[in-house]
Design a protein around this motif. Structure first.
Motif, PDB file in Angstrom:
ATOM      1  N   ARG A  59       0.823  -1.211   0.000  1.00  0.00           N
ATOM      2  CA  ARG A  59       0.000   0.000   0.000  1.00  0.00           C
ATOM      3  C   ARG A  59       0.858   1.262   0.000  1.00  0.00           C
ATOM      4  O   ARG A  59       0.376   2.346  -0.298  1.00  0.00           O
ATOM      5  N   ASN A  60       2.134   1.122   0.335  1.00  0.00           N
ATOM      6  CA  ASN A  60       3.055   2.264   0.296  1.00  0.00           C
ATOM      7  C   ASN A  60       3.652   2.490  -1.085  1.00  0.00           C
ATOM      8  O   ASN A  60       4.366   3.463  -1.290  1.00  0.00           O
ATOM      9  N   ALA A  61       3.376   1.595  -2.012  1.00  0.00           N
ATOM     10  CA  ALA A  61       3.847   1.771  -3.389  1.00  0.00           C
ATOM     11  C   ALA A  61       2.951   2.797  -4.055  1.00  0.00           C
ATOM     12  O   ALA A  61       1.754   2.568  -4.242  1.00  0.00           O
ATOM     13  N   HIS A  62       3.507   3.917  -4.406  1.00  0.00           N
ATOM     14  CA  HIS A  62       2.733   5.015  -4.990  1.00  0.00           C
ATOM     15  C   HIS A  62       1.859   4.547  -6.159  1.00  0.00           C
ATOM     16  O   HIS A  62       0.698   4.919  -6.271  1.00  0.00           O
ATOM     17  N   LEU A  63       2.408   3.711  -7.001  1.00  0.00           N
ATOM     18  CA  LEU A  63       1.693   3.278  -8.202  1.00  0.00           C
ATOM     19  C   LEU A  63       0.605   2.241  -7.934  1.00  0.00           C
ATOM     20  O   LEU A  63      -0.282   2.048  -8.752  1.00  0.00           O
ATOM     21  N   LEU A  64       0.655   1.569  -6.798  1.00  0.00           N
ATOM     22  CA  LEU A  64      -0.337   0.536  -6.489  1.00  0.00           C
ATOM     23  C   LEU A  64      -1.337   0.950  -5.414  1.00  0.00           C
ATOM     24  O   LEU A  64      -2.341   0.274  -5.226  1.00  0.00           O
ATOM     25  N   GLY A  65      -1.091   2.025  -4.734  1.00  0.00           N
ATOM     26  CA  GLY A  65      -1.919   2.423  -3.601  1.00  0.00           C
ATOM     27  C   GLY A  65      -3.409   2.480  -3.897  1.00  0.00           C
ATOM     28  O   GLY A  65      -4.220   1.876  -3.199  1.00  0.00           O
ATOM     29  N   SER A  66      -3.810   3.183  -4.940  1.00  0.00           N
ATOM     30  CA  SER A  66      -5.230   3.310  -5.288  1.00  0.00           C
ATOM     31  C   SER A  66      -5.828   1.974  -5.688  1.00  0.00           C
ATOM     32  O   SER A  66      -6.962   1.646  -5.312  1.00  0.00           O
ATOM     33  N   CYS A  67      -5.085   1.206  -6.432  1.00  0.00           N
ATOM     34  CA  CYS A  67      -5.542  -0.119  -6.857  1.00  0.00           C
ATOM     35  C   CYS A  67      -5.785  -1.011  -5.644  1.00  0.00           C
ATOM     36  O   CYS A  67      -6.806  -1.695  -5.563  1.00  0.00           O
ATOM     37  N   LEU A  68      -4.884  -0.990  -4.695  1.00  0.00           N
ATOM     38  CA  LEU A  68      -5.029  -1.817  -3.503  1.00  0.00           C
ATOM     39  C   LEU A  68      -6.201  -1.376  -2.636  1.00  0.00           C
ATOM     40  O   LEU A  68      -6.879  -2.205  -2.038  1.00  0.00           O
ATOM     41  N   GLU A  69      -6.460  -0.091  -2.589  1.00  0.00           N
ATOM     42  CA  GLU A  69      -7.617   0.385  -1.825  1.00  0.00           C
ATOM     43  C   GLU A  69      -8.914  -0.106  -2.478  1.00  0.00           C
ATOM     44  O   GLU A  69      -9.860  -0.477  -1.786  1.00  0.00           O
ATOM     45  N   LEU A  70      -8.972  -0.123  -3.799  1.00  0.00           N
ATOM     46  CA  LEU A  70     -10.130  -0.662  -4.509  1.00  0.00           C
ATOM     47  C   LEU A  70     -10.291  -2.154  -4.224  1.00  0.00           C
ATOM     48  O   LEU A  70     -11.389  -2.633  -3.929  1.00  0.00           O
ATOM     49  N   ILE A  71      -9.187  -2.886  -4.276  1.00  0.00           N
ATOM     50  CA  ILE A  71      -9.205  -4.322  -3.990  1.00  0.00           C
ATOM     51  C   ILE A  71      -9.707  -4.574  -2.565  1.00  0.00           C
ATOM     52  O   ILE A  71     -10.533  -5.459  -2.329  1.00  0.00           O
ATOM     53  N   LYS A  72      -9.244  -3.778  -1.628  1.00  0.00           N
ATOM     54  CA  LYS A  72      -9.669  -3.923  -0.231  1.00  0.00           C
ATOM     55  C   LYS A  72     -11.153  -3.577  -0.082  1.00  0.00           C
ATOM     56  O   LYS A  72     -11.895  -4.290   0.598  1.00  0.00           O
TER      57      LYS A  72
END
Length: 85
Positions: free
Chosen positions: A58-71
């Motif tokens: 979640r600290n990866a700038h490029l994946l943060g939004s994607c991971l929040e959607l997945i969660k």
């Protein structure tokens, strides 16, 4: 295989191992390069499985939004606390 080997290849199911984890929650070079992430996550025709430390990823700038959607969609599966013992 590495991400770069899959450039131009699509598969029904792609499993991506992003298991790097550390006490400072820092991500490696792969997760800082949007082109390589794009190749990795767009190869799946039907299913994409990401394996890794949510706390770190979640600290990866490029994946943060994607991971929040997945969660938010409850697609995160957590291991039991004693799974690694």
């Amino acid at each position: 295989e590495t991400v770069d080997k899959f450039q131009g290849l699509d598969k029904d199911c792609i499993l991506i191992s992003l298991v790097r984890s550390n006490l400072t929650a820092e991500v490696g070079r792969l997760l800082r390069d949007w082109r390589r992430i794009n190749v990795a996550v767009t190869r799946a025709k039907k299913k994409l499985i990401l394996v890794g430390s949510f706390r770190t990823l979640r600290n990866a700038h490029l994946l943060g939004s994607c991971l929040e959607l997945i969660k938010a969609r409850r697609w995160v599966v957590s291991l039991p606390k004693n799974a690694l013992r």
